[in-house]
Structures are given as C-alpha cells and as structure tokens.
Write an enzyme that holds these catalytic residues in place. Structure first.
Site, mmCIF file in Angstrom:
data_model
loop_
_atom_site.group_PDB
_atom_site.id
_atom_site.type_symbol
_atom_site.label_atom_id
_atom_site.label_comp_id
_atom_site.label_asym_id
_atom_site.label_seq_id
_atom_site.Cartn_x
_atom_site.Cartn_y
_atom_site.Cartn_z
ATOM 1 N N ASP A 1 -28.361 -28.302 15.234
ATOM 2 C CA ASP A 1 -27.692 -27.639 14.117
ATOM 3 C C ASP A 1 -28.063 -26.164 14.147
ATOM 4 O O ASP A 1 -29.231 -25.817 14.352
ATOM 5 C CB ASP A 1 -28.141 -28.221 12.770
ATOM 6 N N LYS B 1 -22.839 -7.136 23.315
ATOM 7 C CA LYS B 1 -22.681 -8.259 24.245
ATOM 8 C C LYS B 1 -21.254 -8.820 24.183
ATOM 9 O O LYS B 1 -20.639 -9.085 25.221
ATOM 10 C CB LYS B 1 -23.701 -9.345 23.879
ATOM 11 N N ASP B 2 -20.722 -8.978 22.968
ATOM 12 C CA ASP B 2 -19.367 -9.510 22.826
ATOM 13 C C ASP B 2 -18.309 -8.513 23.275
ATOM 14 O O ASP B 2 -17.244 -8.905 23.757
ATOM 15 C CB ASP B 2 -19.105 -9.954 21.392
ATOM 16 N N HIS C 1 -17.171 -17.348 22.082
ATOM 17 C CA HIS C 1 -18.281 -17.881 22.871
ATOM 18 C C HIS C 1 -17.993 -19.276 23.404
ATOM 19 O O HIS C 1 -17.191 -20.018 22.837
ATOM 20 C CB HIS C 1 -19.550 -17.946 22.007
ATOM 21 N N TYR D 1 -23.130 -24.933 12.040
ATOM 22 C CA TYR D 1 -22.435 -25.761 13.003
ATOM 23 C C TYR D 1 -23.372 -26.721 13.716
ATOM 24 O O TYR D 1 -24.519 -26.430 13.967
ATOM 25 C CB TYR D 1 -21.613 -24.949 13.994
ATOM 26 N N LYS E 1 -18.342 -28.640 18.887
ATOM 27 C CA LYS E 1 -18.953 -28.109 17.662
ATOM 28 C C LYS E 1 -18.207 -28.619 16.431
ATOM 29 O O LYS E 1 -16.982 -28.737 16.455
ATOM 30 C CB LYS E 1 -18.906 -26.579 17.652
ATOM 31 N N ARG F 1 -17.998 -12.758 15.530
ATOM 32 C CA ARG F 1 -18.857 -13.405 16.525
ATOM 33 C C ARG F 1 -17.957 -14.217 17.444
ATOM 34 O O ARG F 1 -17.283 -15.138 17.022
ATOM 35 C CB ARG F 1 -19.887 -14.300 15.840
ATOM 36 N N GLU G 1 -24.079 -19.565 29.277
ATOM 37 C CA GLU G 1 -23.319 -18.750 28.329
ATOM 38 C C GLU G 1 -22.065 -18.183 28.973
ATOM 39 O O GLU G 1 -22.071 -17.808 30.137
ATOM 40 C CB GLU G 1 -24.143 -17.541 27.875
ATOM 41 N N GLU H 1 -19.594 -35.650 0.529
ATOM 42 C CA GLU H 1 -20.275 -36.046 1.756
ATOM 43 C C GLU H 1 -19.791 -35.098 2.849
ATOM 44 O O GLU H 1 -18.614 -35.103 3.188
ATOM 45 C CB GLU H 1 -19.899 -37.497 2.076
#
Length: 184
Positions: free
Chosen positions: A48, A169-170, A62, A132, A72, A59, A143, A28
C-alpha cells in the site's frame, strides 16, 4: 459496490455503497472476496502506498516493466484528482488509448488499473491524499514511464501547462514512439 468497466479492458471504476446518517458515513473500501469476484481472477495486493500533493502536481505517467509490472487499485481520501490510465499492452485493441476519471473524497470512487498500463494523476483541489494498493513490489530497476504531454496520447489534464508542477524526473520521460519495449 458498483463495478463499471471502462473502454480499456480490465480497467474498472468501483463505487462503494455508502451508509449515511446524522453521525456521518460508513463504507467498505475494500473486500477481497467481492473485489476478486468482480475482476474474475485473484488479485493479491502486497503493498500500500500514499502520497500527499498540492494543486497542480502531476505525477506520472509511471509504470513498472516486465516481471515487476504492477496492477493498482487507487483512491483519494482527501481532495480531488484526475486519474489517468494508458493501455500499453502489446496487441491490445486499445493500445495507446487512455481513460481518465475524477476520484475524490466526495465520490469515494476507486480505479483498478491492471498490469500493462501506465498511470498518472493531477491534483485538482488545494491538496490531495492519494492511496493505492499494488499487486507487486516496487523495483527501482523496473521503473518506466511516458511523458505526460505526449501528443500521441493527447491527454487533457484539465489545467494549462503553466499551472502544472511536474518533477524533473517526469519531465524527462519519453514519448510513446520513443519508449521502446515496455515489457507488456
């Protein structure tokens, strides 16, 4: 399921009970009642998300600011990642500290990251599918983030800088000392 708190208050690692037999396995992955009981409050997931990435993709880190902040619940369904949460809650005794854990299709662990944290991950396997749940809807105007290589955070991503694949961007995200008010 087994719940293990981390050193960052509210951040928990969840390990499911897996039932194996000669046909494969069953577990589960989410049960709202058990999850909220473990948290001690009601988390209402509304979105989701899923990403597919190759080895070395980083990544993060953020976050969503202010009223659009997100908690999350993250997991990996294919491959392996090093997942990182950074505490950015003003007044928290662990402000600026991070926690990392390897999440994989092998261990089926999940990490719950409360609101007030930055989040990121790096893919350690050839490919990874990362899923997530979020308790608030994404809002582009909210953001934010922190640079993955911030020396103050001192995160060991487990790979050399030459192996990393990071978005433009990161790469432009600020260090913690330059981030200003993050709304937590």
């Amino acid at each position: 399921m087994t719940i293990v708190p981390t050193l960052l208050e509210g951040c928990i690692v969840i390990t499911p009970r897996i039932f194996n037999d000669d046909r494969g396995y069953f577990f589960e992955s989410y049960n709202e009642q058990n999850f909220n009981k473990a948290l001690g409050y009601q988390a209402n997931f509304v979105q989701d998300n899923q990403s597919y990435s190759t080895k070395g993709v980083l990544r993060g880190l953020h976050l969503q600011k202010g009223e659009h902040a997100q908690a999350k619940l993250v997991r990996v369904t294919k491959g392996e990642v090093l997942d990182v949460a950074v505490d950015l809650r003003t007044g928290s005794p662990t402000y600026g500290q991070h926690f990392s854990v390897k999440l994989s299709e092998e261990n089926n662990q999940q990490l719950f990251i409360p609101r007030g944290f930055a989040h990121g991950f790096i893919v350690l396997s050839d490919v990874a599918v990362f899923q997530y749940k979020c308790d608030n809807y994404y809002n582009k105007t909210a953001e934010g983030g922190l640079h993955y290589a911030d020396p103050e955070l001192n995160i060991d991503w487990g790979m050399s800088a030459t192996e990393l694949l990071v978005s433009e961007k990161d790469l432009e995200l600020p260090f913690l000392k330059d981030a200003g008010d993050l709304g937590f």
